[in-house]
Write a protein that holds these residues in place. Structure first.
Motif, PDB file in Angstrom:
ATOM      1  N   VAL A  23      27.974  26.518  94.764  1.00  0.00           N
ATOM      2  CA  VAL A  23      28.879  26.097  93.691  1.00  0.00           C
ATOM      3  C   VAL A  23      28.437  26.770  92.401  1.00  0.00           C
ATOM      4  O   VAL A  23      27.394  26.461  91.854  1.00  0.00           O
ATOM      5  CB  VAL A  23      28.856  24.564  93.512  1.00  0.00           C
ATOM      6  CG1 VAL A  23      29.753  24.165  92.337  1.00  0.00           C
ATOM      7  CG2 VAL A  23      29.287  23.878  94.784  1.00  0.00           C
ATOM      8  N   THR A  24      29.239  27.724  91.935  1.00  0.00           N
ATOM      9  CA  THR A  24      28.842  28.422  90.714  1.00  0.00           C
ATOM     10  C   THR A  24      29.456  27.772  89.477  1.00  0.00           C
ATOM     11  O   THR A  24      28.946  27.920  88.384  1.00  0.00           O
ATOM     12  CB  THR A  24      29.244  29.905  90.766  1.00  0.00           C
ATOM     13  OG1 THR A  24      30.650  30.000  90.905  1.00  0.00           O
ATOM     14  CG2 THR A  24      28.559  30.611  91.926  1.00  0.00           C
ATOM     15  N   GLU A  25      30.587  27.085  89.658  1.00  0.00           N
ATOM     16  CA  GLU A  25      31.174  26.378  88.532  1.00  0.00           C
ATOM     17  C   GLU A  25      31.679  25.025  89.008  1.00  0.00           C
ATOM     18  O   GLU A  25      32.161  24.902  90.132  1.00  0.00           O
ATOM     19  CB  GLU A  25      32.350  27.177  87.924  1.00  0.00           C
ATOM     20  CG  GLU A  25      31.952  28.567  87.469  1.00  0.00           C
ATOM     21  CD  GLU A  25      33.129  29.369  86.880  1.00  0.00           C
ATOM     22  OE1 GLU A  25      33.898  28.810  86.099  1.00  0.00           O
ATOM     23  OE2 GLU A  25      33.243  30.560  87.239  1.00  0.00           O
ATOM     24  N   CYS A  26      31.566  24.036  88.170  1.00  0.00           N
ATOM     25  CA  CYS A  26      32.078  22.707  88.486  1.00  0.00           C
ATOM     26  C   CYS A  26      32.575  22.072  87.207  1.00  0.00           C
ATOM     27  O   CYS A  26      31.816  21.896  86.256  1.00  0.00           O
ATOM     28  CB  CYS A  26      30.974  21.845  89.107  1.00  0.00           C
ATOM     29  SG  CYS A  26      31.461  20.110  89.264  1.00  0.00           S
ATOM     30  N   PHE A  27      33.862  21.760  87.183  1.00  0.00           N
ATOM     31  CA  PHE A  27      34.462  21.188  85.980  1.00  0.00           C
ATOM     32  C   PHE A  27      35.000  19.796  86.264  1.00  0.00           C
ATOM     33  O   PHE A  27      35.680  19.587  87.270  1.00  0.00           O
ATOM     34  CB  PHE A  27      35.620  22.078  85.509  1.00  0.00           C
ATOM     35  CG  PHE A  27      35.224  23.505  85.321  1.00  0.00           C
ATOM     36  CD1 PHE A  27      34.212  23.856  84.436  1.00  0.00           C
ATOM     37  CD2 PHE A  27      35.833  24.518  86.047  1.00  0.00           C
ATOM     38  CE1 PHE A  27      33.830  25.175  84.266  1.00  0.00           C
ATOM     39  CE2 PHE A  27      35.459  25.848  85.890  1.00  0.00           C
ATOM     40  CZ  PHE A  27      34.457  26.171  84.999  1.00  0.00           C
ATOM     41  N   HIS A  28      34.675  18.885  85.403  1.00  0.00           N
ATOM     42  CA  HIS A  28      35.241  17.541  85.468  1.00  0.00           C
ATOM     43  C   HIS A  28      36.555  17.609  84.701  1.00  0.00           C
ATOM     44  O   HIS A  28      36.557  17.960  83.522  1.00  0.00           O
ATOM     45  CB  HIS A  28      34.264  16.561  84.806  1.00  0.00           C
ATOM     46  CG  HIS A  28      34.674  15.128  84.935  1.00  0.00           C
ATOM     47  ND1 HIS A  28      34.012  14.110  84.292  1.00  0.00           N
ATOM     48  CD2 HIS A  28      35.670  14.542  85.634  1.00  0.00           C
ATOM     49  CE1 HIS A  28      34.583  12.958  84.580  1.00  0.00           C
ATOM     50  NE2 HIS A  28      35.588  13.189  85.389  1.00  0.00           N
ATOM     51  N   LEU A  59      38.379  27.864  95.310  1.00  0.00           N
ATOM     52  CA  LEU A  59      38.452  26.825  94.279  1.00  0.00           C
ATOM     53  C   LEU A  59      38.757  25.522  95.004  1.00  0.00           C
ATOM     54  O   LEU A  59      39.791  25.411  95.686  1.00  0.00           O
ATOM     55  CB  LEU A  59      39.546  27.153  93.265  1.00  0.00           C
ATOM     56  CG  LEU A  59      39.195  28.341  92.362  1.00  0.00           C
ATOM     57  CD1 LEU A  59      40.394  28.729  91.505  1.00  0.00           C
ATOM     58  CD2 LEU A  59      38.008  28.006  91.480  1.00  0.00           C
ATOM     59  N   LEU A  90      23.804  22.463  94.643  1.00  0.00           N
ATOM     60  CA  LEU A  90      24.429  23.310  95.662  1.00  0.00           C
ATOM     61  C   LEU A  90      24.556  24.730  95.112  1.00  0.00           C
ATOM     62  O   LEU A  90      25.331  24.987  94.195  1.00  0.00           O
ATOM     63  CB  LEU A  90      25.812  22.767  96.033  1.00  0.00           C
ATOM     64  CG  LEU A  90      25.832  21.372  96.644  1.00  0.00           C
ATOM     65  CD1 LEU A  90      27.276  20.930  96.890  1.00  0.00           C
ATOM     66  CD2 LEU A  90      25.034  21.337  97.939  1.00  0.00           C
ATOM     67  N   GLN A  91      23.804  25.637  95.657  1.00  0.00           N
ATOM     68  CA  GLN A  91      23.777  26.995  95.111  1.00  0.00           C
ATOM     69  C   GLN A  91      25.088  27.740  95.311  1.00  0.00           C
ATOM     70  O   GLN A  91      25.398  28.657  94.553  1.00  0.00           O
ATOM     71  CB  GLN A  91      22.624  27.793  95.705  1.00  0.00           C
ATOM     72  CG  GLN A  91      22.706  27.947  97.205  1.00  0.00           C
ATOM     73  CD  GLN A  91      21.651  28.909  97.725  1.00  0.00           C
ATOM     74  OE1 GLN A  91      21.981  29.973  98.231  1.00  0.00           O
ATOM     75  NE2 GLN A  91      20.403  28.529  97.573  1.00  0.00           N
ATOM     76  N   TYR A  99      37.500  16.783  90.012  1.00  0.00           N
ATOM     77  CA  TYR A  99      36.658  17.958  89.813  1.00  0.00           C
ATOM     78  C   TYR A  99      37.309  19.207  90.404  1.00  0.00           C
ATOM     79  O   TYR A  99      38.014  19.129  91.400  1.00  0.00           O
ATOM     80  CB  TYR A  99      35.277  17.770  90.471  1.00  0.00           C
ATOM     81  CG  TYR A  99      34.449  16.721  89.787  1.00  0.00           C
ATOM     82  CD1 TYR A  99      33.675  17.046  88.679  1.00  0.00           C
ATOM     83  CD2 TYR A  99      34.450  15.409  90.232  1.00  0.00           C
ATOM     84  CE1 TYR A  99      32.925  16.073  88.026  1.00  0.00           C
ATOM     85  CE2 TYR A  99      33.703  14.429  89.587  1.00  0.00           C
ATOM     86  CZ  TYR A  99      32.952  14.774  88.487  1.00  0.00           C
ATOM     87  OH  TYR A  99      32.210  13.825  87.834  1.00  0.00           O
ATOM     88  N   ILE A 100      37.027  20.327  89.760  1.00  0.00           N
ATOM     89  CA  ILE A 100      37.399  21.611  90.349  1.00  0.00           C
ATOM     90  C   ILE A 100      36.134  22.441  90.446  1.00  0.00           C
ATOM     91  O   ILE A 100      35.422  22.634  89.460  1.00  0.00           O
ATOM     92  CB  ILE A 100      38.473  22.332  89.513  1.00  0.00           C
ATOM     93  CG1 ILE A 100      39.748  21.470  89.467  1.00  0.00           C
ATOM     94  CG2 ILE A 100      38.784  23.708  90.098  1.00  0.00           C
ATOM     95  CD1 ILE A 100      40.894  22.079  88.684  1.00  0.00           C
ATOM     96  N   VAL A 112      26.036  18.095  93.074  1.00  0.00           N
ATOM     97  CA  VAL A 112      26.715  19.389  92.959  1.00  0.00           C
ATOM     98  C   VAL A 112      25.804  20.420  92.287  1.00  0.00           C
ATOM     99  O   VAL A 112      25.773  21.595  92.662  1.00  0.00           O
ATOM    100  CB  VAL A 112      28.037  19.235  92.168  1.00  0.00           C
ATOM    101  CG1 VAL A 112      28.485  20.575  91.611  1.00  0.00           C
ATOM    102  CG2 VAL A 112      29.113  18.656  93.062  1.00  0.00           C
ATOM    103  N   MET A 113      25.055  19.969  91.297  1.00  0.00           N
ATOM    104  CA  MET A 113      24.139  20.863  90.583  1.00  0.00           C
ATOM    105  C   MET A 113      23.202  21.594  91.545  1.00  0.00           C
ATOM    106  O   MET A 113      22.817  22.731  91.299  1.00  0.00           O
ATOM    107  CB  MET A 113      23.292  20.062  89.586  1.00  0.00           C
ATOM    108  CG  MET A 113      24.007  19.637  88.326  1.00  0.00           C
ATOM    109  SD  MET A 113      24.562  21.015  87.314  1.00  0.00           S
ATOM    110  CE  MET A 113      22.980  21.635  86.723  1.00  0.00           C
ATOM    111  N   LYS A 159      34.175  25.995  91.814  1.00  0.00           N
ATOM    112  CA  LYS A 159      34.301  27.378  92.275  1.00  0.00           C
ATOM    113  C   LYS A 159      33.114  27.653  93.188  1.00  0.00           C
ATOM    114  O   LYS A 159      31.964  27.412  92.809  1.00  0.00           O
ATOM    115  CB  LYS A 159      34.295  28.348  91.096  1.00  0.00           C
ATOM    116  CG  LYS A 159      34.528  29.793  91.510  1.00  0.00           C
ATOM    117  CD  LYS A 159      34.551  30.705  90.309  1.00  0.00           C
ATOM    118  CE  LYS A 159      34.556  32.171  90.719  1.00  0.00           C
ATOM    119  NZ  LYS A 159      34.240  33.044  89.587  1.00  0.00           N
TER     120      LYS A 159
END
Lengths: 152, 152
Positions: A94-99, A68, A91-92, A106-107, A88-89, A109
């Motif tokens: 990165v499975t989750e990205c939260f603002h 994380l 980058l494979q 951002y955080i 970020v979208m 995963k």
DNA sequence: TCAATAAACCAAATTATATTCAGATGGAAG
DNA sequence: CTTCCATCTGAATATAATTTGGTTTATTGA
């Protein structure tokens, strides 16, 4: 869409196992096959059920080293935010990205094979993104809970 | 299990949409229906595909107020860790819980209706768990990316 | 109260898909 | 070269999804 108790139970069942046949569901719900079928179709058409997916065992495919990563941007300019999110979208890893609100913006995963792959990801992908002020990685010791079932 | 390029493409397709028929998949993979069927069965039996689930639209069911909550325990005693993890498992609002390295011990993802529900969750559920030293909530401004697709 | 209406239900018929079967093909190893 | 094994194929069969036609149930407004 208004959901009654049968719909809610149906959603619970489908969130756990979407491969159950209408016959199996009809037994669990004490309904006819057709009634189940029509309820499912209604839930699909109304958008409550958005889609059906296959889940993989991350260990079996060697993508179970998870991190994380907290990211802070240099500035909160709309342009910077949009560019970061667009990058970020793609980058494979990165499975989750939260603002998020708070100390970091951002955080993320991230799922990779091992520490070596993570190092490579950090050096050649993440830190080459624009407008990043700082990052902070928390390595995942255990995935204690990861349910996709939302109890309605 | 050894995966060839066809398997990988098949996994990508099924992770995006598990309701595709074998016939549709057979076109996309340039194989016969039977060949696709046998590959899928193999991926299931070997455990690479762990299960199939329905995904819900969180907005439609009013569970789209999300929070990432960082939790620190009072001590890292095995007993405390186990109790905390057991208790978290039972909280339906917690959809993900990761044991992580760093400043905090756990990062939880929480899905509720709104701020009022979150307040209630915090006061009557989360903070009543044993052995919590401190928590820090980051409210989710946007779910920038949340893919379940892991590219093999 | 009691028709009219609509929503939800059911069983049966039909259509489509999943699954099995009986070979054919194409390396890899001896 | 031949055997073996894995993978493939089209056809046959079994199973499930979907449609159809009609019934029940709840609601509503005259």
């Amino acid at each position: 869409m208004q959901l009654d108790e049968i719909d809610k139970k149906l959603l619970r069942l489908l969130q756990e196992d979407a491969k159950q046949t209408s016959k199996e569901l009809s037994h669990k719900l004490a309904l006819s096959v057709t009634a189940v079928y029509e309820r499912v179709r209604k839930l699909e058409n109304s958008g409550v059920i958005s889609r059906y997916v296959a889940l993989l065992n991350k260990q079996k495919i060697a993508k179970d080293f998870m991190v994380l990563c907290h990211v802070k941007l240099t500035q909160h300019k709309k342009e910077y935010i949009q560019q970061f999110e667009r990058e970020v979208m793609d980058l494979q890893e990165v499975t989750e990205c939260f603002h998020v609100s708070g100390d970091y913006d951002y955080i993320l995963k991230i799922c990779v094979r091992d520490m070596e792959d993570y190092r490579h990801f950090m050096l050649s992908k993440l830190t080459s993104l624009q407008h990043i002020a700082s990052t902070h990685s928390s390595f995942m010791i255990a995935e204690v809970k990861n349910t996709l079932t939302i109890l309605v």
